[in-house]
Design a protein around this motif. Structure first.
Motif, PDB file in Angstrom:
ATOM      1  N   LEU A  38      -4.975   4.973   2.188  1.00  0.00           N
ATOM      2  CA  LEU A  38      -4.362   3.910   1.389  1.00  0.00           C
ATOM      3  C   LEU A  38      -2.881   3.792   1.730  1.00  0.00           C
ATOM      4  O   LEU A  38      -2.199   4.798   1.902  1.00  0.00           O
ATOM      5  CB  LEU A  38      -4.537   4.207  -0.109  1.00  0.00           C
ATOM      6  CG  LEU A  38      -5.989   4.326  -0.581  1.00  0.00           C
ATOM      7  CD1 LEU A  38      -6.049   4.811  -2.015  1.00  0.00           C
ATOM      8  CD2 LEU A  38      -6.710   2.993  -0.438  1.00  0.00           C
ATOM      9  N   PRO A  39      -2.362   2.563   1.821  1.00  0.00           N
ATOM     10  CA  PRO A  39      -0.953   2.375   2.172  1.00  0.00           C
ATOM     11  C   PRO A  39      -0.026   2.709   1.006  1.00  0.00           C
ATOM     12  O   PRO A  39      -0.459   2.806  -0.144  1.00  0.00           O
ATOM     13  CB  PRO A  39      -0.876   0.883   2.509  1.00  0.00           C
ATOM     14  CG  PRO A  39      -1.980   0.271   1.704  1.00  0.00           C
ATOM     15  CD  PRO A  39      -3.072   1.306   1.633  1.00  0.00           C
ATOM     16  N   SER A  40       1.253   2.878   1.315  1.00  0.00           N
ATOM     17  CA  SER A  40       2.256   3.059   0.264  1.00  0.00           C
ATOM     18  C   SER A  40       2.439   1.731  -0.455  1.00  0.00           C
ATOM     19  O   SER A  40       2.442   0.677   0.171  1.00  0.00           O
ATOM     20  CB  SER A  40       3.589   3.492   0.865  1.00  0.00           C
ATOM     21  OG  SER A  40       3.434   4.707   1.547  1.00  0.00           O
ATOM     22  N   ARG A  41       2.626   1.815  -1.766  1.00  0.00           N
ATOM     23  CA  ARG A  41       2.818   0.575  -2.529  1.00  0.00           C
ATOM     24  C   ARG A  41       4.213   0.016  -2.287  1.00  0.00           C
ATOM     25  O   ARG A  41       5.201   0.713  -2.431  1.00  0.00           O
ATOM     26  CB  ARG A  41       2.643   0.847  -4.022  1.00  0.00           C
ATOM     27  CG  ARG A  41       1.208   1.016  -4.404  1.00  0.00           C
ATOM     28  CD  ARG A  41       1.033   0.869  -5.906  1.00  0.00           C
ATOM     29  NE  ARG A  41      -0.239   1.412  -6.290  1.00  0.00           N
ATOM     30  CZ  ARG A  41      -1.396   0.777  -6.123  1.00  0.00           C
ATOM     31  NH1 ARG A  41      -1.422  -0.413  -5.596  1.00  0.00           N
ATOM     32  NH2 ARG A  41      -2.524   1.343  -6.491  1.00  0.00           N
ATOM     33  N   GLU A  42       4.232  -1.255  -1.940  1.00  0.00           N
ATOM     34  CA  GLU A  42       5.502  -1.956  -1.784  1.00  0.00           C
ATOM     35  C   GLU A  42       5.222  -3.435  -2.016  1.00  0.00           C
ATOM     36  O   GLU A  42       4.242  -3.969  -1.494  1.00  0.00           O
ATOM     37  CB  GLU A  42       6.064  -1.724  -0.382  1.00  0.00           C
ATOM     38  CG  GLU A  42       7.460  -2.265  -0.203  1.00  0.00           C
ATOM     39  CD  GLU A  42       7.999  -2.032   1.199  1.00  0.00           C
ATOM     40  OE1 GLU A  42       8.937  -2.756   1.573  1.00  0.00           O
ATOM     41  OE2 GLU A  42       7.473  -1.144   1.912  1.00  0.00           O
ATOM     42  N   TYR A  43       6.075  -4.079  -2.806  1.00  0.00           N
ATOM     43  CA  TYR A  43       5.844  -5.466  -3.167  1.00  0.00           C
ATOM     44  C   TYR A  43       6.985  -6.354  -2.688  1.00  0.00           C
ATOM     45  O   TYR A  43       8.121  -5.903  -2.515  1.00  0.00           O
ATOM     46  CB  TYR A  43       5.694  -5.604  -4.691  1.00  0.00           C
ATOM     47  CG  TYR A  43       4.494  -4.875  -5.228  1.00  0.00           C
ATOM     48  CD1 TYR A  43       3.223  -5.438  -5.191  1.00  0.00           C
ATOM     49  CD2 TYR A  43       4.623  -3.589  -5.771  1.00  0.00           C
ATOM     50  CE1 TYR A  43       2.117  -4.758  -5.675  1.00  0.00           C
ATOM     51  CE2 TYR A  43       3.517  -2.909  -6.256  1.00  0.00           C
ATOM     52  CZ  TYR A  43       2.262  -3.492  -6.204  1.00  0.00           C
ATOM     53  OH  TYR A  43       1.171  -2.819  -6.674  1.00  0.00           O
ATOM     54  N   THR A  44       6.647  -7.599  -2.476  1.00  0.00           N
ATOM     55  CA  THR A  44       7.637  -8.610  -2.138  1.00  0.00           C
ATOM     56  C   THR A  44       7.299  -9.846  -2.959  1.00  0.00           C
ATOM     57  O   THR A  44       6.286  -9.897  -3.637  1.00  0.00           O
ATOM     58  CB  THR A  44       7.622  -8.907  -0.618  1.00  0.00           C
ATOM     59  OG1 THR A  44       8.705  -9.771  -0.307  1.00  0.00           O
ATOM     60  CG2 THR A  44       6.311  -9.533  -0.177  1.00  0.00           C
ATOM     61  N   GLY A  45       8.132 -10.842  -2.893  1.00  0.00           N
ATOM     62  CA  GLY A  45       7.854 -12.030  -3.699  1.00  0.00           C
ATOM     63  C   GLY A  45       8.936 -13.059  -3.531  1.00  0.00           C
ATOM     64  O   GLY A  45       9.472 -13.247  -2.446  1.00  0.00           O
ATOM     65  N   GLY A  46       9.281 -13.703  -4.622  1.00  0.00           N
ATOM     66  CA  GLY A  46      10.232 -14.798  -4.548  1.00  0.00           C
ATOM     67  C   GLY A  46       9.500 -16.115  -4.541  1.00  0.00           C
ATOM     68  O   GLY A  46       8.312 -16.188  -4.230  1.00  0.00           O
TER      69      GLY A  46
END
Length: 201
Positions: A38-46
């Protein structure tokens, strides 16, 4: 028969018996599943992605996902997806503008969750969603067992916006093997809901 010949025969029989008894017994291995990384949690947005596609809401999404309008070729307004290519999974999002039909929209979502999945679900847990500051109200459904979808939700501001979401995998439902990924992506669904903002409010 001489004593020596009898002893030799007895030794040969003992040796054959010992060799036959030392044979390794083959035991079938239990079915297993591949270890899932499982990947490391990281979020983006805008708002830029959502504004570019004229989507009436925005949210933070995982960097290991691809959000955007539905590209199935059906060409229906209000259909959006968050794809997880690594897991062959997708959150299907359907947006509706409320037109004095909120009870019908909620009933439709409830019917889709209960009627279509109750026969396969071991249990369906409901969690109420309420964020007064951002006018986000709804229900998160967690479906247990070998159902086609493990996570569904709807959210609304009660006056203008209604959004329904469902997590599906492009695989035969198998709750045991998919459990780690379902649990992982369920948190991403929760994060989506927690960071959801209506762009027309």
């Amino acid at each position: 028969m001489t004593v020596q010949k009898s002893i030799k025969i007895l030794l040969v029989l003992s040796l054959l018996t010992a060799l036959a008894g030392c044979r390794e017994v083959v035991v079938p291995r239990p079915r297993g599943h591949f270890r899932i990384s499982l990947p490391s949690r990281e979020y983006t947005g805008g708002d830029s992605l959502f504004a570019r596609h004229n989507i009436p809401f925005s949210f933070e999404y995982p960097v290991y996902s691809i959000p955007g309008p539905d590209n199935s070729g059906v060409n229906r307004d209000g259909w959006y997806n968050v794809e997880f290519p690594r897991f062959r999974a997708k959150i299907y999002l359907t947006y509706k503008t409320i037109d004095n039909d909120l009870p019908e929209l909620i009933e439709q979502t409830y019917t889709m969750n209960i009627k279509n999945h109750i026969t396969r679900a071991d249990a369906i847990d409901e969690k109420l969603i309420r964020n007064d500051a951002e006018k986000i109200y709804g229900v998160l459904y967690n479906l247990k067992g070998n159902t086609a979808t493990a996570v569904q939700f709807y959210v609304t501001d009660s006056t203008t916006n209604y959004l329904r979401g469902s997590l599906y995998f492009d695989a035969v439902p198998n709750a045991d093997s998919l459990a780690p990924v379902i649990d992982f992506l369920r948190e991403d669904v929760v994060h989506l809901i927690e960071t959801l903002r209506w762009r027309n409010n």
